[in-house]
Design a protein around this motif. Structure first.
Motif, PDB file in Angstrom:
ATOM      1  N   THR A  58     -68.600 -63.297 -40.816  1.00 36.05           N
ATOM      2  CA  THR A  58     -68.126 -63.256 -42.200  1.00 36.05           C
ATOM      3  C   THR A  58     -69.282 -62.964 -43.146  1.00 36.05           C
ATOM      4  O   THR A  58     -69.154 -62.144 -44.064  1.00 36.05           O
ATOM      5  CB  THR A  58     -67.448 -64.587 -42.578  1.00 36.05           C
ATOM      6  OG1 THR A  58     -66.349 -64.810 -41.699  1.00 36.05           O
ATOM      7  CG2 THR A  58     -66.954 -64.567 -44.004  1.00 36.05           C
ATOM      8  N   LEU A  59     -70.421 -63.609 -42.939  1.00 38.22           N
ATOM      9  CA  LEU A  59     -71.593 -63.363 -43.777  1.00 38.22           C
ATOM     10  C   LEU A  59     -72.072 -61.928 -43.623  1.00 38.22           C
ATOM     11  O   LEU A  59     -72.347 -61.237 -44.608  1.00 38.22           O
ATOM     12  CB  LEU A  59     -72.727 -64.331 -43.436  1.00 38.22           C
ATOM     13  CG  LEU A  59     -74.041 -64.090 -44.173  1.00 38.22           C
ATOM     14  CD1 LEU A  59     -73.871 -64.284 -45.677  1.00 38.22           C
ATOM     15  CD2 LEU A  59     -75.130 -64.980 -43.641  1.00 38.22           C
TER      16      LEU A  59
ATOM     17  N   TRP B 170     -74.017 -70.430 -47.670  1.00 34.50           N
ATOM     18  CA  TRP B 170     -73.473 -71.297 -48.713  1.00 34.50           C
ATOM     19  C   TRP B 170     -73.032 -70.529 -49.953  1.00 34.50           C
ATOM     20  O   TRP B 170     -72.501 -71.114 -50.887  1.00 34.50           O
ATOM     21  CB  TRP B 170     -74.496 -72.364 -49.090  1.00 34.50           C
ATOM     22  CG  TRP B 170     -74.689 -73.378 -48.007  1.00 34.50           C
ATOM     23  CD1 TRP B 170     -74.188 -73.338 -46.738  1.00 34.50           C
ATOM     24  CD2 TRP B 170     -75.422 -74.579 -48.095  1.00 34.50           C
ATOM     25  NE1 TRP B 170     -74.579 -74.433 -46.037  1.00 34.50           N
ATOM     26  CE2 TRP B 170     -75.343 -75.219 -46.846  1.00 34.50           C
ATOM     27  CE3 TRP B 170     -76.146 -75.172 -49.108  1.00 34.50           C
ATOM     28  CZ2 TRP B 170     -75.951 -76.424 -46.584  1.00 34.50           C
ATOM     29  CZ3 TRP B 170     -76.763 -76.378 -48.844  1.00 34.50           C
ATOM     30  CH2 TRP B 170     -76.663 -76.983 -47.595  1.00 34.50           C
ATOM     31  N   GLN B 171     -73.221 -69.230 -49.967  1.00 36.30           N
ATOM     32  CA  GLN B 171     -72.793 -68.414 -51.098  1.00 36.30           C
ATOM     33  C   GLN B 171     -71.336 -67.974 -50.965  1.00 36.30           C
ATOM     34  O   GLN B 171     -70.758 -67.449 -51.908  1.00 36.30           O
ATOM     35  CB  GLN B 171     -73.688 -67.179 -51.238  1.00 36.30           C
ATOM     36  CG  GLN B 171     -75.161 -67.478 -51.317  1.00 36.30           C
ATOM     37  CD  GLN B 171     -75.506 -68.481 -52.398  1.00 36.30           C
ATOM     38  OE1 GLN B 171     -75.029 -68.373 -53.520  1.00 36.30           O
ATOM     39  NE2 GLN B 171     -76.310 -69.463 -52.059  1.00 36.30           N
ATOM     40  N   ILE B 172     -70.758 -68.193 -49.802  1.00 33.98           N
ATOM     41  CA  ILE B 172     -69.398 -67.719 -49.537  1.00 33.98           C
ATOM     42  C   ILE B 172     -68.449 -68.912 -49.460  1.00 33.98           C
ATOM     43  O   ILE B 172     -68.627 -69.802 -48.629  1.00 33.98           O
ATOM     44  CB  ILE B 172     -69.357 -66.900 -48.229  1.00 33.98           C
ATOM     45  CG1 ILE B 172     -70.315 -65.711 -48.363  1.00 33.98           C
ATOM     46  CG2 ILE B 172     -67.939 -66.448 -47.918  1.00 33.98           C
ATOM     47  CD1 ILE B 172     -70.495 -64.912 -47.121  1.00 33.98           C
TER      48      ILE B 172
ATOM     49  N   LYS C 242     -72.771 -56.440 -45.825  1.00 34.52           N
ATOM     50  CA  LYS C 242     -72.552 -54.992 -45.671  1.00 34.52           C
ATOM     51  C   LYS C 242     -71.696 -54.453 -46.811  1.00 34.52           C
ATOM     52  O   LYS C 242     -71.954 -53.370 -47.331  1.00 34.52           O
ATOM     53  CB  LYS C 242     -71.920 -54.694 -44.323  1.00 34.52           C
ATOM     54  CG  LYS C 242     -72.894 -54.882 -43.173  1.00 34.52           C
ATOM     55  CD  LYS C 242     -72.464 -54.100 -41.967  1.00 34.52           C
ATOM     56  CE  LYS C 242     -73.451 -54.243 -40.845  1.00 34.52           C
ATOM     57  NZ  LYS C 242     -74.779 -53.735 -41.140  1.00 34.52           N
ATOM     58  N   LYS C 243     -70.679 -55.196 -47.216  1.00 32.65           N
ATOM     59  CA  LYS C 243     -69.823 -54.773 -48.326  1.00 32.65           C
ATOM     60  C   LYS C 243     -70.619 -54.726 -49.631  1.00 32.65           C
ATOM     61  O   LYS C 243     -70.478 -53.802 -50.422  1.00 32.65           O
ATOM     62  CB  LYS C 243     -68.640 -55.740 -48.455  1.00 32.65           C
ATOM     63  CG  LYS C 243     -67.613 -55.321 -49.452  1.00 32.65           C
ATOM     64  CD  LYS C 243     -66.423 -56.278 -49.420  1.00 32.65           C
ATOM     65  CE  LYS C 243     -65.351 -55.845 -50.397  1.00 32.65           C
ATOM     66  NZ  LYS C 243     -64.193 -56.742 -50.377  1.00 32.65           N
TER      67      LYS C 243
ATOM     68  N   ARG D 168     -68.067 -74.563 -49.086  1.00 36.92           N
ATOM     69  CA  ARG D 168     -68.795 -73.314 -48.847  1.00 36.92           C
ATOM     70  C   ARG D 168     -69.109 -73.235 -47.360  1.00 36.92           C
ATOM     71  O   ARG D 168     -69.203 -74.244 -46.683  1.00 36.92           O
ATOM     72  CB  ARG D 168     -70.107 -73.287 -49.644  1.00 36.92           C
ATOM     73  CG  ARG D 168     -69.925 -73.427 -51.123  1.00 36.92           C
ATOM     74  CD  ARG D 168     -69.630 -72.104 -51.701  1.00 36.92           C
ATOM     75  NE  ARG D 168     -69.418 -72.161 -53.135  1.00 36.92           N
ATOM     76  CZ  ARG D 168     -69.216 -71.091 -53.853  1.00 36.92           C
ATOM     77  NH1 ARG D 168     -69.216 -69.909 -53.289  1.00 36.92           N
ATOM     78  NH2 ARG D 168     -69.000 -71.186 -55.132  1.00 36.92           N
ATOM     79  N   MET D 169     -69.286 -72.017 -46.865  1.00 38.46           N
ATOM     80  CA  MET D 169     -69.504 -71.835 -45.431  1.00 38.46           C
ATOM     81  C   MET D 169     -70.761 -72.542 -44.953  1.00 38.46           C
ATOM     82  O   MET D 169     -71.851 -72.257 -45.449  1.00 38.46           O
ATOM     83  CB  MET D 169     -69.646 -70.346 -45.095  1.00 38.46           C
ATOM     84  CG  MET D 169     -68.371 -69.618 -45.020  1.00 38.46           C
ATOM     85  SD  MET D 169     -68.489 -68.000 -44.209  1.00 38.46           S
ATOM     86  CE  MET D 169     -70.116 -67.448 -44.485  1.00 38.46           C
TER      87      MET D 169
END
Length: 100
Positions: free
Chosen positions: A63-64, A27-29, A69-70, A52-53
């Motif tokens: 995606t998460l 939900w952060q993305i 990782k990024k 949100r996702m």
């Protein structure tokens, strides 16, 4: 994704660990504006769309993982597995050290 056996092998000298669970990490993305209608569902009361996702939709796990990782790129002593982080060090002093 790194296999768990490889993760554990890299921790053999460490004695101090902190585990962080990214609560509701999905939900952060935000969902891209053009993809919001693809998340729609209908109930007896209303039509809903996720901004949100949500958990469980195709490719959202990847995606998460990619976002985590990024975010952690270049950080030492941090292992990630989906939405869980493990901070590991050999000494308590190193574990408490504030890294910028």
């Amino acid at each position: 994704m790194t296999p768990p056996a490889d993760i554990f092998q890299g921790l053999e000298k460490d004695q101090y660990f902190s585990k962080i669970d990214l609560t509701k990490g999905y939900w952060q993305i935000p969902v891209r504006k053009e993809d919001i209608p693809k998340t729609a569902f209908v109930t007896m009361d209303c039509h809903y769309e996720f901004l949100r996702m949500p958990f469980g939709m195709m490719n959202f796990g990847a995606t998460l993982t990619r976002a985590v990782k990024k975010l952690l790129c270049g950080m030492n002593n941090v292992v990630d597995y989906i939405d869980d982080l493990l901070i590991n060090t050999e000494t308590w002093e190193a574990h408490r050290e504030d890294k910028e």
